[in-house]
Design an enzyme around this catalytic site. Structure first.
Site, PDB file in Angstrom:
ATOM      1  N   ASN A  17       4.417   1.076  -1.148  1.00 17.19           N
ATOM      2  CA  ASN A  17       5.014   0.813   0.174  1.00 17.19           C
ATOM      3  C   ASN A  17       4.410  -0.425   0.803  1.00 17.19           C
ATOM      4  OD1 ASN A  17       6.200   3.420   0.031  1.00 17.19           O
ATOM      5  ND2 ASN A  17       4.412   4.354   1.017  1.00 17.19           N
ATOM      6  N   LYS A  46       0.743   5.684  -1.680  1.00 17.00           N
ATOM      7  CA  LYS A  46      -0.316   6.464  -2.322  1.00 17.00           C
ATOM      8  C   LYS A  46      -0.453   6.132  -3.803  1.00 17.00           C
ATOM      9  CE  LYS A  46       0.170  10.166   1.023  1.00 17.00           C
ATOM     10  NZ  LYS A  46      -0.859   9.625   1.905  1.00 17.00           N
ATOM     11  N   ASN A  49      -1.985   2.520  -4.102  1.00 17.51           N
ATOM     12  CA  ASN A  49      -3.397   2.546  -3.670  1.00 17.51           C
ATOM     13  C   ASN A  49      -4.278   3.203  -4.731  1.00 17.51           C
ATOM     14  OD1 ASN A  49      -2.580   1.540  -1.174  1.00 17.51           O
ATOM     15  ND2 ASN A  49      -2.589   3.538  -0.163  1.00 17.51           N
ATOM     16  N   GLU A 144       4.998  11.243  -3.343  1.00 14.55           N
ATOM     17  CA  GLU A 144       5.863  10.344  -2.558  1.00 14.55           C
ATOM     18  C   GLU A 144       7.045   9.834  -3.389  1.00 14.55           C
ATOM     19  OE1 GLU A 144       3.125   8.580   1.066  1.00 14.55           O
ATOM     20  OE2 GLU A 144       3.353   7.334  -0.720  1.00 14.55           O
ATOM     21  N   ASN A 188      -6.932  17.326   0.417  1.00 10.53           N
ATOM     22  CA  ASN A 188      -7.842  17.326   1.565  1.00 10.53           C
ATOM     23  C   ASN A 188      -7.890  18.754   2.116  1.00 10.53           C
ATOM     24  OD1 ASN A 188      -5.647  17.680   3.333  1.00 10.53           O
ATOM     25  ND2 ASN A 188      -5.390  15.478   3.625  1.00 10.53           N
ATOM     26  N   THR A 237      -7.186   4.877   6.640  1.00 12.57           N
ATOM     27  CA  THR A 237      -5.980   4.769   5.791  1.00 12.57           C
ATOM     28  C   THR A 237      -6.365   4.397   4.360  1.00 12.57           C
ATOM     29  OG1 THR A 237      -4.820   3.902   7.728  1.00 12.57           O
ATOM     30  CG2 THR A 237      -3.674   3.751   5.604  1.00 12.57           C
ATOM     31  N   GLY A 240      -8.528   8.468   1.160  1.00 15.15           N
ATOM     32  CA  GLY A 240      -8.273   9.570   0.233  1.00 15.15           C
ATOM     33  C   GLY A 240      -7.723   9.046  -1.093  1.00 15.15           C
ATOM     34  N   ASP A 241      -6.876   8.032  -1.007  1.00 13.81           N
ATOM     35  CA  ASP A 241      -6.329   7.436  -2.238  1.00 13.81           C
ATOM     36  C   ASP A 241      -7.439   6.761  -3.043  1.00 13.81           C
ATOM     37  OD1 ASP A 241      -3.796   8.205  -1.428  1.00 13.81           O
ATOM     38  OD2 ASP A 241      -3.393   6.289  -0.446  1.00 13.81           O
TER      39      ASP A 241
END
Ligand code: RIB
Length: 292
Positions: A17, A46, A49, A144, A188, A237, A240-241
């Site tokens: 994205n 995601k 990343n 996604e 998470n 942002t 987590g990725d």
């Protein structure tokens, strides 16, 4: 620190994205307008990343995904190639690329709306995609892109001895048939709560807990807990990725080392604005570990 012994091949199947990031002191409540403090366009998604994070953290990554034929496509592709991620399976489809509208507040917390665009067109895997998955050590997926495509990839991976890591985010109902083909789930704490007993059949479950670090449980009841290094948070942002990609790159060294490596990578990612722009290199992760 453990020495790197080999380079795992990792197929990352997922989204890419353009992130449209507005920074503001305080995120607006419904119906409210607030003034922003800055704006940036940063490649994200995601899948992308995690692909960049896995490559920078020591993996050899092929990305399987789609961009549109719009103004964002070239920059999204470049974000991957600049980090040496393989893009032979990155397809271009008609229409817009995926975009994410992101608001980051003064505490570094975010709210995100993803509009899937080209990602929603990942409805089938090509023969070449399947060959990459079969040849890889690890298949890494998120949610996604269409769920059926993720399920087909995991099935093919399992049939070919490729380890499947699933980050079921954005969280949604995952069919039992897909869980049955997952070796490692990375979630998470909110996702862990929502998925509950669905995670029980998964052999390895890693739960990230933000500043509180991460925990692991194995099928044989083994439990590990890894604190997070203390850092100045600018933007969470993509943290987590970054954790998930780095975990995939280090998984072959065992859960304990992988949690340490991924936790450090994820913490470093919170110290800069943006998703792909904040992902640390292998050298940066190593340096942070040795100065701890
Ligand atoms: O996890 C962060 C990512 O979620 C952003 O880069 C955004 O594109 C969304 O996919």
């Amino acid at each position: 620190m453990a020495e790197k012994t080999d380079t795992p091949s990792i197929a990352v199947l997922g989204s890419i994205n353009m992130d449209l990031v507005a920074t503001t002191d305080r995120r607006p409540v419904p119906g409210e307008t607030v003034l922003g403090t800055g704006f940036a366009m940063v490649p994200g998604g995601k899948g992308s990343n995690q692909a960049i994070a896995a490559q920078r953290a020591g993996g050899a990554v092929q990305f399987l995904g789609a961009v549109g034929d719009d103004v964002f496509a070239a920059e999204l592709r470049r974000a991957l190639t600049d980090s040496s991620v393989g893009v032979e399976q990155l397809r271009t489809v008609d229409g817009p690329s995926g975009v994410a509208a992101i608001v980051v507040d003064g505490g570094g917390e975010n709210s995100i709306i993803v509009v899937g665009g080209a990602n929603t067109r990942m409805t089938e895997l090509t023969e070449a995609d399947l060959a990459v998955i079969a040849a890889a050590d690890i298949l890494l997926c998120q949610l996604e892109i269409p769920l059926d495509t993720v399920a087909a990839a995991a099935r093919h991976a399992r049939a070919n001895g490729t380890t499947v890591l699933l980050n079921p985010s954005p969280v949604q109902h995952v069919p039992a048939e897909l869980w049955a083909n997952v070796d490692v789930a990375v979630v998470n704490s909110g996702e862990a709560e929502q998925l509950g007993a669905d995670l029980d059949p998964v052999a390895h479950v890693v739960v990230t807990r933000g500043a509180d670090g991460a925990v692991y449980r194995g099928r044989d009841g083994e439990q590990l807990s890894q604190p997070s290094p203390r850092v100045e948070v600018v933007d969470t942002t993509g943290a987590g990725d970054t954790f998930t990609g780095a975990l995939a790159a280090a998984w072959h060294r065992g859960p304990e080392w992988a949690l340490t490596w991924a936790g450090t990578a994820g913490a470093l990612a919170t110290t800069k604005l943006g998703a792909s722009t904040s992902i640390p290199s292998e050298e940066e992760i190593s340096a942070a570990l040795t100065t701890k």
